[in-house]
Design an enzyme around this catalytic site. Structure first.
Site, PDB file in Angstrom:
ATOM      1  CE  LYS A 235       0.363  42.326 -43.146  1.00  0.00           C
ATOM      2  NZ  LYS A 235      -0.012  41.091 -42.449  1.00  0.00           N
ATOM      3  NE  ARG A 269      -1.721  38.140 -48.889  1.00  0.00           N
ATOM      4  CZ  ARG A 269      -2.299  39.318 -48.696  1.00  0.00           C
ATOM      5  NH1 ARG A 269      -1.710  40.237 -47.942  1.00  0.00           N
ATOM      6  NH2 ARG A 269      -3.470  39.592 -49.246  1.00  0.00           N
TER       7      ARG A 269
END
Length: 299
Positions: A235, A269
């Site tokens: 991210k 995740r």
């Protein structure tokens, strides 16, 4: 709960869960969720798994590399034009069908639409991963009427709508309160607490400083008593912290995932399945939850 290492890990009210055909004990287990995006404009892979054969191959590969479950998405979180529900379902259902026919890996679908959730559960998905925080309460009804688990994620924007320059007076406190309110909504619609997971939404309608603080304060989210999902892989908060492009964020992703686990997360995740599985199995051993597979040194 004090782990053998001396770490104080927030207790999970109902740690033992049957999700699909797999049993998880989140008091002593970390689950790795793999990611397969069947979209032409996904955040990370930019369409590499948009073609059906590529998406199915990626899902099979993730299962073979040790993923505990595979999260399949047909619509990115990022702002963009609305995709009809029928088209979203047409993207994800064939992947679910193929994976369910060949593996007992847990299958989740990343959707906020009740009609897509109904079709996904019928095809073999056992988790609905809603990154909009139950924007449509009917989604909770769908889960309540099934055996599926619901992931409730913190985000503030309307689905696929921009949310520029987010502001928080107390990011962890506000995320916690939001998640608690949405958990209460899910419970009121009939979703049992044993089928709820919470996700603080790393980077979702948050800047890098918000996400770093939220990660540090993850015990406040874990204190809600539900298993916490940390979706940190590749991210922007990692890229901006290290000034690295997406293809070079693996080390930062593993560090963020490991820190999240040590602060209370129980599901991570991740894009790179093999490296993530090895890192999480190592963490389980350090925490005293898993025995070494091949102990020989100085024995």
């Amino acid at each position: 709960m004090t782990a053998p290492s001396g770490l104080c890990l927030p207790p999970i009210t109902e740690p033992v869960r049957m999700i699909g055909s797999r049993r998880f004990d989140f008091s002593r287990q970390i689950a790795v969720m793999a990611i397969v995006n069947r979209t032409p404009d996904s955040f990370y892979d930019q369409g590499r798994t948009f073609a059906l054969d590529q998406a199915v191959a990626a899902a099979m590969r993730a299962a073979a590399e040790g993923a505990d479950w595979v999260d399949i998405g047909g619509v990115p979180f990022a702002p963009g034009p609305e995709l009809p529900a029928a088209e979203e379902a047409a993207r994800v259902i064939p992947v679910i069908d193929a994976l369910a026919a060949s593996s007992d890996v847990v299958i989740s679908v990343d959707t906020f639409r009740p009609e897509v959730a109904v079709a996904a559960i019928a095809a073999g998905a056992s988790v609905i991963n809603d990154t909009t925080g139950i924007h449509d309460p009917r989604l909770a009804d769908v889960v309540a009427d099934s055996e599926a688990t619901l992931v409730i994620t913190h985000s503030r924007a309307e689905p696929r709508k921009p949310f520029p320059t987010p502001q928080y007076a107390d990011v962890a406190g506000e995320v916690r309160d939001f998640l608690l309110s949405r958990v209460e909504l899910a419970l009121s619609r009939g979703v049992p607490s044993s089928r709820i997971i919470v996700d603080p939404g790393h980077d979702l309608n948050k800047n890098t400083f918000h996400t770093l603080e939220l990660t540090r304060r993850l015990p406040e989210i874990a204190a809600l008593g539900y298993p916490v999902l940390a979706a940190v892989s590749n991210k922007d908060f990692i890229g901006e912290t290290l000034d690295l492009p997406k293809p070079e964020r693996l080390a930062g992703s593993l560090a963020a995932a490991s820190a999240s686990v040590l602060l209370g997360a129980r599901i991570v995740r991740m894009h790179d399945v093999r490296a993530s599985v090895e890192a999480m199995r190592m963490l389980e051993a350090i925490l005293g939850w898993r025995q070494p597979l091949a102990p020989r040194h100085n024995l």
